[in-house]
Scaffold this active site. Sequence first.
Site, mmCIF file in Angstrom:
data_model
loop_
_atom_site.group_PDB
_atom_site.id
_atom_site.type_symbol
_atom_site.label_atom_id
_atom_site.label_comp_id
_atom_site.label_asym_id
_atom_site.label_seq_id
_atom_site.Cartn_x
_atom_site.Cartn_y
_atom_site.Cartn_z
ATOM 1 N N TYR A 12 -7.862 -49.553 -49.262
ATOM 2 C CA TYR A 12 -6.855 -49.959 -50.266
ATOM 3 C C TYR A 12 -6.732 -48.931 -51.401
ATOM 4 C CZ TYR A 12 -4.905 -52.998 -53.991
ATOM 5 O OH TYR A 12 -4.175 -53.532 -55.028
ATOM 6 N N ASN A 100 -25.272 -49.480 -46.378
ATOM 7 C CA ASN A 100 -24.004 -48.736 -46.370
ATOM 8 C C ASN A 100 -23.660 -48.202 -47.761
ATOM 9 O OD1 ASN A 100 -21.748 -47.733 -44.919
ATOM 10 N ND2 ASN A 100 -20.472 -49.324 -45.829
ATOM 11 N N SER A 125 -17.726 -50.747 -60.593
ATOM 12 C CA SER A 125 -16.990 -52.006 -60.755
ATOM 13 C C SER A 125 -17.372 -52.687 -62.058
ATOM 14 C CB SER A 125 -17.349 -52.915 -59.578
ATOM 15 O OG SER A 125 -16.931 -54.231 -59.808
ATOM 16 N N TYR A 150 -23.899 -57.150 -53.315
ATOM 17 C CA TYR A 150 -22.806 -56.188 -53.486
ATOM 18 C C TYR A 150 -22.811 -55.626 -54.918
ATOM 19 C CZ TYR A 150 -18.289 -54.325 -54.738
ATOM 20 O OH TYR A 150 -17.309 -53.503 -55.243
ATOM 21 N N LYS A 154 -23.653 -51.551 -56.743
ATOM 22 C CA LYS A 154 -22.903 -50.735 -57.710
ATOM 23 C C LYS A 154 -23.812 -50.295 -58.859
ATOM 24 C CE LYS A 154 -19.189 -50.687 -55.383
ATOM 25 N NZ LYS A 154 -18.763 -49.466 -54.724
ATOM 26 N N ASN A 180 -9.818 -55.417 -62.098
ATOM 27 C CA ASN A 180 -9.314 -56.048 -60.871
ATOM 28 C C ASN A 180 -8.094 -55.307 -60.333
ATOM 29 O OD1 ASN A 180 -11.013 -58.097 -62.240
ATOM 30 N ND2 ASN A 180 -10.465 -59.314 -60.461
ATOM 31 N N PHE A 219 -9.348 -72.072 -59.339
ATOM 32 C CA PHE A 219 -10.740 -72.512 -59.462
ATOM 33 C C PHE A 219 -11.088 -72.834 -60.922
ATOM 34 C CE2 PHE A 219 -11.408 -69.568 -55.610
ATOM 35 C CZ PHE A 219 -11.176 -70.607 -54.711
ATOM 36 N N ARG A 232 -9.003 -62.274 -66.268
ATOM 37 C CA ARG A 232 -9.356 -60.972 -65.691
ATOM 38 C C ARG A 232 -8.404 -59.906 -66.227
ATOM 39 N NH1 ARG A 232 -12.797 -63.898 -64.377
ATOM 40 N NH2 ARG A 232 -13.833 -64.168 -62.355
HETATM 41 P P1 NAD Z 1 -11.470 -51.066 -48.805
HETATM 42 O O1 NAD Z 1 -12.388 -51.853 -47.951
HETATM 43 O O2 NAD Z 1 -10.015 -51.290 -48.665
HETATM 44 O O3 NAD Z 1 -11.746 -49.499 -48.617
HETATM 45 C C1 NAD Z 1 -13.010 -49.005 -48.313
HETATM 46 C C2 NAD Z 1 -12.865 -48.102 -47.102
HETATM 47 O O4 NAD Z 1 -14.136 -47.533 -46.799
HETATM 48 C C3 NAD Z 1 -12.385 -48.832 -45.847
HETATM 49 O O5 NAD Z 1 -11.276 -48.135 -45.304
HETATM 50 C C4 NAD Z 1 -13.577 -48.781 -44.893
HETATM 51 O O6 NAD Z 1 -13.172 -48.668 -43.548
HETATM 52 C C5 NAD Z 1 -14.303 -47.547 -45.391
HETATM 53 N N1 NAD Z 1 -15.751 -47.514 -45.154
HETATM 54 C C6 NAD Z 1 -16.680 -48.444 -45.462
HETATM 55 N N2 NAD Z 1 -17.894 -48.011 -45.137
HETATM 56 C C7 NAD Z 1 -17.760 -46.770 -44.585
HETATM 57 C C8 NAD Z 1 -18.637 -45.803 -44.055
HETATM 58 N N3 NAD Z 1 -19.951 -46.015 -44.005
HETATM 59 N N4 NAD Z 1 -18.137 -44.660 -43.605
HETATM 60 C C9 NAD Z 1 -16.800 -44.391 -43.657
HETATM 61 N N5 NAD Z 1 -15.913 -45.270 -44.165
HETATM 62 C C10 NAD Z 1 -16.382 -46.451 -44.617
HETATM 63 O O7 NAD Z 1 -11.934 -51.303 -50.321
HETATM 64 P P2 NAD Z 1 -11.217 -50.883 -51.678
HETATM 65 O O8 NAD Z 1 -10.749 -52.121 -52.334
HETATM 66 O O9 NAD Z 1 -10.295 -49.758 -51.458
HETATM 67 O O10 NAD Z 1 -12.486 -50.395 -52.497
HETATM 68 C C11 NAD Z 1 -12.843 -49.036 -52.591
HETATM 69 C C12 NAD Z 1 -14.080 -48.915 -53.437
HETATM 70 O O11 NAD Z 1 -13.824 -49.487 -54.715
HETATM 71 C C13 NAD Z 1 -15.310 -49.624 -52.890
HETATM 72 O O12 NAD Z 1 -16.443 -48.847 -53.181
HETATM 73 C C14 NAD Z 1 -15.330 -50.909 -53.690
HETATM 74 O O13 NAD Z 1 -16.634 -51.438 -53.777
HETATM 75 C C15 NAD Z 1 -14.831 -50.422 -55.023
HETATM 76 N N6 NAD Z 1 -14.247 -51.490 -55.855
HETATM 77 C C16 NAD Z 1 -13.246 -52.260 -55.347
HETATM 78 C C17 NAD Z 1 -12.700 -53.282 -56.129
HETATM 79 C C18 NAD Z 1 -11.644 -54.188 -55.581
HETATM 80 O O14 NAD Z 1 -11.476 -55.293 -56.111
HETATM 81 N N7 NAD Z 1 -10.874 -53.781 -54.569
HETATM 82 C C19 NAD Z 1 -13.159 -53.466 -57.436
HETATM 83 C C20 NAD Z 1 -14.175 -52.635 -57.924
HETATM 84 C C21 NAD Z 1 -14.708 -51.646 -57.123
HETATM 85 C C1 WQD Z 2 -10.134 -63.608 -59.839
HETATM 86 C C2 WQD Z 2 -9.917 -64.945 -60.508
HETATM 87 C C3 WQD Z 2 -11.142 -66.769 -59.545
HETATM 88 C C4 WQD Z 2 -9.060 -66.919 -55.736
HETATM 89 C C5 WQD Z 2 -14.119 -59.847 -57.504
HETATM 90 C C6 WQD Z 2 -15.478 -59.353 -57.070
HETATM 91 C C7 WQD Z 2 -16.021 -58.360 -58.050
HETATM 92 C C8 WQD Z 2 -15.035 -57.213 -58.281
HETATM 93 C C9 WQD Z 2 -13.703 -57.755 -58.678
HETATM 94 C C10 WQD Z 2 -15.411 -55.385 -56.748
HETATM 95 C C11 WQD Z 2 -11.202 -65.743 -60.663
HETATM 96 C C12 WQD Z 2 -9.652 -66.973 -59.407
HETATM 97 C C13 WQD Z 2 -9.435 -66.541 -56.998
HETATM 98 C C14 WQD Z 2 -8.468 -68.191 -55.532
HETATM 99 C C15 WQD Z 2 -8.652 -68.622 -57.875
HETATM 100 N N1 WQD Z 2 -14.818 -56.455 -57.076
HETATM 101 N N2 WQD Z 2 -9.239 -67.398 -58.050
HETATM 102 N N3 WQD Z 2 -8.281 -68.999 -56.624
HETATM 103 O O1 WQD Z 2 -13.796 -62.898 -59.463
HETATM 104 O O2 WQD Z 2 -12.875 -60.911 -60.654
HETATM 105 O O3 WQD Z 2 -14.284 -60.612 -58.656
HETATM 106 O O4 WQD Z 2 -13.250 -58.728 -57.704
HETATM 107 O O5 WQD Z 2 -16.250 -54.757 -57.325
HETATM 108 O O6 WQD Z 2 -17.228 -57.887 -57.580
HETATM 109 O O7 WQD Z 2 -16.332 -60.479 -56.984
HETATM 110 O O8 WQD Z 2 -11.904 -61.498 -58.452
HETATM 111 O O9 WQD Z 2 -9.896 -62.027 -57.163
HETATM 112 O O10 WQD Z 2 -12.067 -63.197 -56.564
HETATM 113 O O11 WQD Z 2 -10.896 -63.803 -58.656
HETATM 114 O O12 WQD Z 2 -8.462 -69.392 -58.836
HETATM 115 O O13 WQD Z 2 -8.143 -68.582 -54.406
HETATM 116 O O14 WQD Z 2 -9.065 -65.724 -59.656
HETATM 117 O O15 WQD Z 2 -11.774 -67.978 -59.873
HETATM 118 O O16 WQD Z 2 -11.147 -66.393 -61.881
HETATM 119 P P1 WQD Z 2 -13.244 -61.540 -59.353
HETATM 120 P P2 WQD Z 2 -11.182 -62.621 -57.603
#
Ligand code: NAD
Ligand code: WQD
Length: 336
Positions: A12, A100, A125, A150, A154, A180, A219, A232
């Site tokens: 993503y 991983n 994050s 998870y 981080k 977010n 929720f 958020r």
């Molecule tokens: P995503 O799952 O869409 O993208 C991660 C990609 O990494 C995927 O395409 C997956 O196939 C690949 N991948 C996983 N493990 C791998 C490996 N060992 N080797 C090669 N490829 C691998 O997730 P995203 O939402 O794009 O998140 C990207 C990064 O941002 C992650 O580190 C995630 O923890 C961090 N992050 C995401 C969010 C969120 O809410 N989306 C929030 C904070 C931090």
């Molecule tokens: C957002 C808000 C829910 C779904 C996650 C990961 C965290 C970080 C960010 C990566 C909350 C509410 C949700 C639903 C709802 N990611 N909600 N109904 O909680 O900020 O955290 O993303 O690092 O590690 O845990 O994101 O999108 O799950 O929720 O009411 O069906 O939406 O309660 O308040 P969150 P979320």
Amino acid sequence: MKKILITGGAGYIGSHTAVVLAEAGLIPVILDDLSNSSETVLGRLEEIIGSKPIFYKGDCNDRAIYEEITKEHEISGVIHFAAFKAVGESTQLPLKYYQNNIGSLLVLLDFMQEKGIKDIVFSSSCTVYGQPDVLPVTESTPRKDAESPYGNTKKVCEDVLVDFVTSKPGIRAISLRYFNPVGAHPSAKIGELPNGTPNNLIPYITQTAAGIREKITVFGDDYDTPDGSCIRDFIHVMDLADAHMKALEYLSQQEMDFYDVFNVGTGNGNTVLEVINTFEKVNDLKLNYEIGPRRAGDVIKIWADTQKINSVLGWQPSYSLEDSMRDSWNWQKGLK
Ligand code: NAD
Ligand code: WQD
């Protein structure tokens, strides 16, 4: 033109970042094992960027894949997105997450040091803050104990970077603490592809609007917030992608053995109900939602103080919550 290795670049945030980099004249080199993404993303990227992205299918824990890539390309810097991110699954399969998420960073850093690749931007994050005592959160707000394996990966990865840079390996690193991420590329050609039933708010909303889910449950509406639902900081994925570009530029101007951390959010908090209302309004539709019980372990409210990234990296978000809700819906509508 500089080549930047994007691990997890088919995912993503990585795919949107590949677009921003390419548009800035850099060449993205994508490494992804497609464990949470699809090869179709590459074709979509080609449609947006105008050329086929360089892609390697491989595992970031496998040193040989880095050898192969660097034999064929001179890599100037790395953005390390690759990780597993399902919070719930991480409580069931903690070793999978530790292996991983932390393992891949260790292999990558060791390789970078050996090959003299200097710059790395790491995906952290806001989860590292837990429920903060004071809002908004600055980068010096103390981190809390992680709520999940998870989240802990981080924290540990941030600590690994601090300790590694302290040892003077000749690298420069930035951790970006994303709030977010929401929205999609305005072309609706790339976006978030959740696996199975989404846990996150926005994909749940868009899938409900699309009729894939019957209704969405909010929720809890009895928290200490203006309308009782959680708060958020929702950041458009294109703005988030741009922050990586700015981070790379900034790293290139620093001395070796540099480390810093930046929040990436809008600086504004929105409640879950505000998000639902905004989604309904900008897309002119009604969402089937109900108020349900609180979700265990939910952070009640969090949003970023963004002064540091604004002033040091010169980064500002340019997309609104309305833009995010429009782009998320356009992306969902295009999915078969
Ligand atoms: P995503 O799952 O869409 O993208 C991660 C990609 O990494 C995927 O395409 C997956 O196939 C690949 N991948 C996983 N493990 C791998 C490996 N060992 N080797 C090669 N490829 C691998 O997730 P995203 O939402 O794009 O998140 C990207 C990064 O941002 C992650 O580190 C995630 O923890 C961090 N992050 C995401 C969010 C969120 O809410 N989306 C929030 C904070 C931090
Ligand atoms: C957002 C808000 C829910 C779904 C996650 C990961 C965290 C970080 C960010 C990566 C909350 C509410 C949700 C639903 C709802 N990611 N909600 N109904 O909680 O900020 O955290 O993303 O690092 O590690 O845990 O994101 O999108 O799950 O929720 O009411 O069906 O939406 O309660 O308040 P969150 P979320």
